[in-house]
Design an enzyme around this catalytic site. Sequence first.
Site, short mmCIF file in Angstrom:
data_model
loop_
_atom_site.label_atom_id
_atom_site.label_comp_id
_atom_site.label_asym_id
_atom_site.label_seq_id
_atom_site.Cartn_x
_atom_site.Cartn_y
_atom_site.Cartn_z
N LYS A 119 0.91 -1.04 0.05
CA LYS A 119 0.11 0.04 0.17
C LYS A 119 0.70 1.24 0.12
O LYS A 119 0.46 2.12 -0.74
CB LYS A 119 -0.85 0.08 1.40
CG LYS A 119 -2.25 -1.03 0.99
CD LYS A 119 -3.20 -0.58 1.99
CE LYS A 119 -4.36 -1.60 1.86
NZ LYS A 119 -5.36 -1.49 2.99
N LYS A 200 -4.65 -10.28 -6.38
CA LYS A 200 -5.96 -10.98 -5.64
C LYS A 200 -7.01 -9.72 -6.09
O LYS A 200 -6.69 -8.60 -6.37
CB LYS A 200 -5.90 -11.09 -4.25
CG LYS A 200 -5.67 -9.72 -3.52
CD LYS A 200 -5.70 -9.73 -1.92
CE LYS A 200 -5.56 -8.21 -1.47
NZ LYS A 200 -5.39 -8.17 -0.22
N LYS A 203 -10.42 -4.10 -3.66
CA LYS A 203 -11.35 -3.06 -3.58
C LYS A 203 -10.42 -1.86 -4.21
O LYS A 203 -10.87 -0.76 -4.84
CB LYS A 203 -11.72 -2.61 -2.25
CG LYS A 203 -12.53 -3.21 -1.50
CD LYS A 203 -12.81 -2.93 -0.20
CE LYS A 203 -13.30 -4.25 0.72
NZ LYS A 203 -13.05 -4.08 2.25
P1 TYM Z 1 -10.71 -6.20 4.23
O1 TYM Z 1 -11.69 -5.17 4.26
O2 TYM Z 1 -9.52 -5.92 3.21
O3 TYM Z 1 -11.31 -7.57 3.71
C1 TYM Z 1 -12.41 -8.02 4.54
C2 TYM Z 1 -12.25 -9.49 4.43
O4 TYM Z 1 -12.32 -10.18 3.00
C3 TYM Z 1 -11.29 -10.99 2.63
N1 TYM Z 1 -10.71 -10.58 1.51
C4 TYM Z 1 -10.56 -11.77 0.48
N2 TYM Z 1 -10.82 -13.21 0.44
C5 TYM Z 1 -10.42 -13.68 -0.79
N3 TYM Z 1 -10.06 -13.13 -1.87
C6 TYM Z 1 -9.91 -12.15 -1.85
N4 TYM Z 1 -9.31 -11.49 -2.93
C7 TYM Z 1 -10.17 -11.03 -0.59
N5 TYM Z 1 -9.71 -9.86 -0.68
C8 TYM Z 1 -10.42 -9.51 0.63
C9 TYM Z 1 -9.81 -10.48 3.73
O5 TYM Z 1 -9.12 -11.47 4.03
C10 TYM Z 1 -10.59 -10.18 5.00
O6 TYM Z 1 -11.05 -11.40 5.72
N6 TYM Z 1 -7.49 -5.63 7.84
C11 TYM Z 1 -8.72 -6.17 7.44
C12 TYM Z 1 -9.65 -5.83 8.18
C13 TYM Z 1 -9.69 -5.82 10.02
C14 TYM Z 1 -9.82 -7.32 10.62
C15 TYM Z 1 -9.59 -6.70 11.89
C16 TYM Z 1 -10.02 -8.37 10.07
C17 TYM Z 1 -9.61 -4.85 10.69
N7 TYM Z 1 -9.46 -5.35 11.98
C18 TYM Z 1 -9.61 -7.84 12.73
C19 TYM Z 1 -10.20 -9.47 10.92
C20 TYM Z 1 -9.99 -9.18 12.46
C21 TYM Z 1 -8.89 -6.03 6.03
O7 TYM Z 1 -8.32 -4.96 5.51
O8 TYM Z 1 -9.86 -6.48 5.35
#
Ligand code: TYM
Length: 334
Positions: A119, A200, A203
Site C-alpha cells: 500500500k 488478488k 477494492k
Molecule cells: P478487508 O476489508 O480488506 O477484507 C475483508 C475480508 O475479505 C477478505 N478478502 C478476500 N478473501 C478472498 N479473496 C480476496 N480477493 C479477498 N480480498 C479480501 C479479507 O481477507 C478479509 O477477511 N485488515 C482487514 C480488516 C480488519 C480485520 C480486523 C479483520 C480490521 N480488523 C480484525 C479481522 C480481524 C482488512 O483490511 O480486510
Amino acid sequence: MPGYAVALVARVFSGIQPSGALHLGNLLGAVRNWVEDQHTDDSIFCVVDLHALTVPQDPATLRTATVQLSQLLMASGLDPAICTLFVQSHVPEHAELSWLMECTVSFGELRRMTQFKDKSDRSEFVSAALFTYPALMAADILLYDTDRVPVGDDQRQHLELARDIAGRFNGRYGDTFVVPEAAIPRAGARVMDLQNPTAKMSKSLESPLGTVYVLDELRDIERKIKRAVTDTDGEVRYDPSNKPGVSNLLSILAACTGRSPEEAAAGYSQYGPLKADTAEAVVETLRPIQSRYSELADDPAESARLLAIGAERAREVAGPVLDRARAAVGLLPR
Ligand code: TYM
C-alpha cells in the site's frame, strides 16, 4: 490460571473495511463464513471505519460506504439478532487498546508487513496510521477474548502478528489476552482478479472488469466471468501456479457450490461450460443478497438502530477486557 474466564462457546471476531464496494473475494473469503459461524459460535463482526481512515477518504463517501457495507453484511445473512454487528468507531475501546498494542509491537515487526509495503508503494501520502494499522487490528481482535478469526488468506500475516503481540503482552504482564487462531476457508480464501489472475481481487486495484462487486448488475457479472482470462492449453484442472485463471474460476465455482476446487473440476473438458456454470453459480449466490439489500437500503433508520444495539453489546465485552489490560500494564483505575 488465565486472567480471563474460559468460555464454553468459542468466540469469533472479524472485521471488514468500508473502503470501496464489497466484492466477491470479500464474500467468499470472509463474509459467507461469518454467516455460518454466527449459528454455532458467539460471533462479533465489525465494520472497521477507523482502519479505512489510514488512507485519505472523502468524508461523505466514507459515511455512505459505512452504511452501505453494514446493510450489505445484513443482506448477506448476518443476523443482528444472533450475532453482534457494529461499527468500530462506535466502540472507543478499540482506539484505546490500540495504543497499548503499539507499545507492545516493534517497529521491525510492523516494517515486515507485506500489506504495508504494497500500500505504501502505491500511495503518495503514507500516514503513520497505515504503518501502525496491524496494532489496531490486534486491538480489535484481542478486545473480545477471541478464539477464532475467520479471514481470507491476505490477512494471515496480520493474524500471526496479533498472536505474537498477545503472547508478548501475556509474557510481560501475566495472562491477559486469549491468543486467537486464524480460520482460513478451504475454497475462496484467495479470489483472484478475473483479468489478472496472479493478483488478488481487490477494492483498491482499478480493475472494473476483473472485479465482481456484490451490487453489480447480474448481467454484468455474467459478462465479466465469461470474459475472464484463462490460457491456451484447453485443459480444465486445478493448478494455481501453472493455470491461475482456470484455477480461479474453479475456486469461485467451488466456493459457491460448497465443494473443493478439485471436485469442481470433474466433468469439464472445455472452458466455455466452466465459465457458464461459474457465472450461473455466482449470479445465484448474489441474486438473493441484492434483493435483500434493496429492502434494507430503503430503511436506513432501522440499520442505524441495529448497529447501535450491536455497539452497546460490543462495549459490554470490550470494556472489561480493556480494564484488564490497563490494570496489567500499571495504569490507575478511573
Ligand atoms: P478487508 O476489508 O480488506 O477484507 C475483508 C475480508 O475479505 C477478505 N478478502 C478476500 N478473501 C478472498 N479473496 C480476496 N480477493 C479477498 N480480498 C479480501 C479479507 O481477507 C478479509 O477477511 N485488515 C482487514 C480488516 C480488519 C480485520 C480486523 C479483520 C480490521 N480488523 C480484525 C479481522 C480481524 C482488512 O483490511 O480486510
